[in-house]
Design an enzyme around this catalytic site. Structure first.
Site, mmCIF file in Angstrom:
data_model
loop_
_atom_site.group_PDB
_atom_site.id
_atom_site.type_symbol
_atom_site.label_atom_id
_atom_site.label_comp_id
_atom_site.label_asym_id
_atom_site.label_seq_id
_atom_site.Cartn_x
_atom_site.Cartn_y
_atom_site.Cartn_z
ATOM 1 N N CYS A 61 0.839 -1.208 0.000
ATOM 2 C CA CYS A 61 0.000 0.000 0.000
ATOM 3 C C CYS A 61 0.870 1.253 0.000
ATOM 4 O O CYS A 61 0.543 2.264 -0.640
ATOM 5 C CB CYS A 61 -0.921 0.012 1.220
ATOM 6 S SG CYS A 61 -2.052 -1.388 1.328
ATOM 7 N N CYS A 118 -7.435 -2.016 -4.868
ATOM 8 C CA CYS A 118 -6.015 -1.747 -4.617
ATOM 9 C C CYS A 118 -5.213 -3.052 -4.621
ATOM 10 O O CYS A 118 -4.109 -3.101 -5.163
ATOM 11 C CB CYS A 118 -5.841 -1.037 -3.277
ATOM 12 S SG CYS A 118 -6.276 0.711 -3.303
#
Length: 269
Positions: free
Chosen positions: A178, A230
């Site tokens: 991330c 994501c």
């Protein structure tokens, strides 16, 4: 020879300047585009769909969701989204809004978990799923509320710690995490600015504007969808809906966004 180096340097400088101007111009134009659409956010239609579902008696037990407890008492929906994920004593676990919603649909209305989460996200251009509509309605009821994801119970603190670890965990074929996209200022993907989620102000803005209506997809997308997408872009395996990892990451992001003001469902490109 020196002149050649000078010319090359000037060419590179001009190209960098051009890229910077283009990037800034693109960001400005996207902001204008959002502003033009903001007054007629299509998410309002999905919110209305969710409100009807919320009040309607459904499922094998033929009851509505009006008695679901999201942390402020049975039947209270105002402001709850801004204070989730949180610990729930009845399940002895931390839940985000969507996982708690599934729990209520199962425990109160009598649906099975399998049928509730069979299709949590709508396809592009489709009518919103029940989970998307219900979440849109609930988050709209928290608009204007300060984000205050609790860190009082030991399990809430554990969720935050695991979420932070997941945020920095590298893996997949490209060794991404991330933080690859969301741990420093000035990054972008295509025309999209990437918020630095370790920066309080940027984290507040990001967390406060999800769920959101994605114009490019013609659909409201929830936070669970955002994280799943994501993971897809990192080339990770699919993130399971309502999984521990998803809740932990949302906890981490919510704590980082403390004191932001909820403004969702928002409008995204």
């Amino acid at each position: 020879m020196k002149k050649s180096y000078i010319y090359l340097g000037l060419l590179v400088l001009c190209q960098l300047t051009s890229n910077l101007v283009f990037a800034q111009s693109a960001s400005d134009e996207i902001a204008k585009y959002r502003a033009m659409l903001a007054d007629g956010n299509p998410a309002e239609l999905v919110e209305g769909q969710g409100e009807v579902l919320w009040m309607t008696k459904r499922g094998p037990k033929n009851v509505s969701l009006e008695k679901c407890d999201f942390g402020k008492g049975a039947g209270v929906i105002k402001g709850v989204y801004a204070e989730m994920p949180r610990y729930f004593k009845d399940v002895d676990a931390v839940m985000d809004f969507e996982s708690r919603l599934v729990h209520c649909m199962v425990s109160l209305q009598g649906f099975t978990r399998e049928e509730v989460i069979k299709k949590p996200f709508s396809a592009q251009g489709d009518r919103a799923t029940d989970l998307e509509a219900l979440t849109s309605y609930a988050v709209a009821e928290s608009r204007g509320t300060k984000i205050n994801v609790p860190q009082n119970h030991p399990k809430e603190k554990e969720a935050y710690a695991r979420g932070e670890k997941a945020f920095f965990y590298r893996g997949g074929p490209f060794d991404f995490n991330c933080a690859s996209c969301h741990a420093s200022d000035g990054k972008r993907i295509r025309l999209q600015d990437l918020p630095n989620l370790l920066n309080g102000t940027q984290a507040q803005k990001a967390f406060a504007t999800w769920p959101a209506y994605r114009v490019s997809q013609g659909a409201v997308r929830t936070m669970q969808w955002r994280l799943n997408d994501c993971f897809r872009q990192q080339r990770f395996p699919d993130l399971k809906y309502g999984s521990l990892t998803s809740i932990d990451l949302i906890t981490f992001l919510g704590v980082m966004a403390k004191d932001g003001t909820m403004d969702a469902p928002a409008l995204k490109r």
